[in-house]
Design a protein around this motif. Structure first.
Motif, PDB file in Angstrom:
ATOM      1  N   SER A  33      -4.323  -5.965  -5.595  1.00  0.00           N
ATOM      2  CA  SER A  33      -3.774  -6.489  -4.113  1.00  0.00           C
ATOM      3  C   SER A  33      -4.437  -5.795  -3.197  1.00  0.00           C
ATOM      4  O   SER A  33      -4.563  -4.370  -3.239  1.00  0.00           O
ATOM      5  N   SER A  34      -5.048  -6.549  -1.963  1.00  0.00           N
ATOM      6  CA  SER A  34      -5.456  -5.857  -0.986  1.00  0.00           C
ATOM      7  C   SER A  34      -4.146  -5.732   0.238  1.00  0.00           C
ATOM      8  O   SER A  34      -3.504  -6.835   0.423  1.00  0.00           O
ATOM      9  N   ASN A  71       4.822  -0.910  -8.628  1.00  0.00           N
ATOM     10  CA  ASN A  71       4.400   0.430  -9.166  1.00  0.00           C
ATOM     11  C   ASN A  71       2.816   0.470  -9.548  1.00  0.00           C
ATOM     12  O   ASN A  71       2.367  -0.658 -10.125  1.00  0.00           O
ATOM     13  N   GLY A  72       2.108   1.206  -9.233  1.00  0.00           N
ATOM     14  CA  GLY A  72       0.704   1.098  -9.558  1.00  0.00           C
ATOM     15  C   GLY A  72      -0.183   2.421  -8.997  1.00  0.00           C
ATOM     16  O   GLY A  72       0.495   3.566  -9.083  1.00  0.00           O
ATOM     17  N   PHE A  73      -1.680   2.258  -8.979  1.00  0.00           N
ATOM     18  CA  PHE A  73      -2.100   3.411  -8.312  1.00  0.00           C
ATOM     19  C   PHE A  73      -3.135   2.658  -7.325  1.00  0.00           C
ATOM     20  O   PHE A  73      -3.574   1.593  -7.063  1.00  0.00           O
ATOM     21  N   VAL A  74      -3.720   3.759  -6.381  1.00  0.00           N
ATOM     22  CA  VAL A  74      -4.792   3.299  -5.462  1.00  0.00           C
ATOM     23  C   VAL A  74      -6.021   3.355  -6.138  1.00  0.00           C
ATOM     24  O   VAL A  74      -6.467   4.339  -6.383  1.00  0.00           O
ATOM     25  N   ILE A 133      -3.891  -1.452  -7.475  1.00  0.00           N
ATOM     26  CA  ILE A 133      -3.985  -2.160  -8.903  1.00  0.00           C
ATOM     27  C   ILE A 133      -2.619  -1.910  -9.578  1.00  0.00           C
ATOM     28  O   ILE A 133      -1.893  -0.675  -9.541  1.00  0.00           O
ATOM     29  N   ASN A 134      -2.134  -2.956 -10.138  1.00  0.00           N
ATOM     30  CA  ASN A 134      -0.883  -3.039 -10.891  1.00  0.00           C
ATOM     31  C   ASN A 134      -1.291  -2.887 -12.461  1.00  0.00           C
ATOM     32  O   ASN A 134      -1.855  -3.639 -12.951  1.00  0.00           O
ATOM     33  N   PHE A 174      -5.962   4.379 -20.090  1.00  0.00           N
ATOM     34  CA  PHE A 174      -6.720   3.434 -19.931  1.00  0.00           C
ATOM     35  C   PHE A 174      -6.880   3.036 -18.346  1.00  0.00           C
ATOM     36  O   PHE A 174      -6.060   2.545 -18.019  1.00  0.00           O
ATOM     37  N   ILE A 175      -8.116   3.117 -18.080  1.00  0.00           N
ATOM     38  CA  ILE A 175      -8.292   2.696 -16.550  1.00  0.00           C
ATOM     39  C   ILE A 175      -9.429   1.637 -16.547  1.00  0.00           C
ATOM     40  O   ILE A 175     -10.327   1.736 -17.463  1.00  0.00           O
TER      41      ILE A 175
END
Length: 383
Positions: free
Chosen positions: A84-85, A204-207, A228-229, A295-296
């Motif tokens: 998502s942007s 919930n996620g990370f930048v 990113i989800n 895992f990324i």
């Protein structure tokens, strides 16, 4: 004088013939030695000390029901629907940023604060419209009473009704705008008007990317963050043509990365690309059964797919060694001597490897522990 010359000439001929004869004998010896070495390159002789150091053990081919284990490799990716942007609904200056690249966040967490006078104006317009609506409501009720007693015209009542309806629509629009930028219109009053709005995390996620900095003016179309989800994490696995018929949608697989091969996560194949690429492989897409934060995106991963089982003949994995893309085993010949034998392998699991065409191996003693050490000794011997 003549006899002397003959003698010298004869002696020279004898020496020349003797030299040629010696050279031929030397070449013959070298050739024979070379033939012996080439013949001996398939065997290795150990000393008593080497036997003790290597600690060799032997086994024989064994019959066993084995499952075919298909090993795959690939990369971690994210479904486009889960990238998502994030932008600001309204423009303004970045007052503060509360995350950094790689930060993990929770749904509803503040990512950034944006400041602009237009936020004040929007809240002011809402409160003014709200007050006007109350006045219009009272006027409409009054006009209704007057019209009932014919003290006012129908046109005046219709104008009052139109004004009231227009203000209701305007207030609803302003209330929705305030909701979108994170301001609760129901609790808004002249005493809590503010010039800043918060940009909240939608899940919930990370930048994965930050595109702004403090003090920067941003427009509504500008991207502030890429988020990113992790629930959309996918595994893209390469499937070679020889294994394509063994890999099916819905199969459970085990996945691990190179850094922690002992930590295996469950996943399920959800899609297979119906196309064989130039490299002779296709792509299977899998999804983890439960989240794994190790895992990324972009990470190389490995996977194991267990398919149909069959009754076969094989050897322990440590008996089979590989060299230059070929597989070998070592036969014990006795008297601390061992012979390398090329073999064709089939399916394998964590303990055994299937050996094809084993008719000539059934009664032979095959090295189990120490096969790799023998390969290294033989390799050094050849070199």
């Amino acid at each position: 004088m003549y006899l002397k010359n003959i003698s010298i000439f004869s002696l020279s001929v004898i020496l020349l013939l003797s030299s040629c004869s010696g050279k031929n004998e030397e070449e013959k010896t070298v050739y024979e030695n070379t033939k012996f070495k080439e013949k001996d390159q398939s065997t290795v002789q150990l000393s008593v000390q080497q036997m003790q150091t290597v600690g060799l053990t032997t086994t024989t081919v064994q019959e066993k029901t084995m499952q075919k284990l298909v090993r795959l490799n690939g990369k971690v990716d994210i479904a486009p629907s889960h990238i998502s942007s994030i932008s600001s609904i309204m423009g303004g200056h970045i007052k503060s940023i509360h995350v950094i690249n790689g930060s993990r966040f929770s749904k509803g967490q503040i990512l950034a604060v944006v400041e602009d006078p237009q936020f004040i104006q929007l809240q002011q317009d809402y409160l003014v419209t709200k007050a006007q609506l109350e006045s219009a409501r009272l006027n409409l009720n009054r006009q209704k009473d007057l019209n009932t007693s014919k003290a006012s015209s129908d046109k005046t009542l219709q104008t009052a009704q139109a004004d009231y309806s227009t203000l209701i629509a305007t207030l609803k629009g302003l209330e929705e705008k305030l909701r979108i930028i994170g301001i609760n219109a129901k609790g808004l009053s002249s005493g809590n008007i503010r010039s800043r709005i918060n940009v909240y995390a939608p899940f919930n996620g990370f930048v994965s990317k930050i595109s702004v900095n403090n003090g920067q003016y941003i427009n509504p179309s500008d991207t502030l963050f890429e988020l990113i989800n992790p629930s959309g994490l996918l595994l893209e696995l390469k499937v070679f043509e020889k294994d394509i018929n063994d890999v099916k949608i819905g199969q459970e697989i085990l996945v691990y990365n190179n850094q922690s091969p002992e930590k295996k996560s469950s996943a399920k194949i959800i899609s297979i690309v119906p196309n064989i690429e130039n490299g002779g492989s296709s792509v299977a897409v899998a999804k983890l059964s439960s989240p794994n934060h190790e895992f990324i995106k972009g990470m190389y991963i490995n996977a194991e797919v267990t398919v149909n089982s069959r009754y076969t003949v094989g050897l322990p994995n440590e008996s089979v060694v590989s060299f230059e893309n070929k597989n070998y085993i070592f036969e014990e010949l006795g008297n601390k001597k061992f012979k390398i034998i090329p073999v064709n392998t089939g399916i394998s699991d964590d303990q055994f490897t299937e050996i094809l065409k084993v008719e000539n191996l059934r009664d032979k003693k095959i090295v189990q522990k120490g096969a790799y050490s023998l390969l290294m000794l033989l390799k050094n011997k050849v070199e």
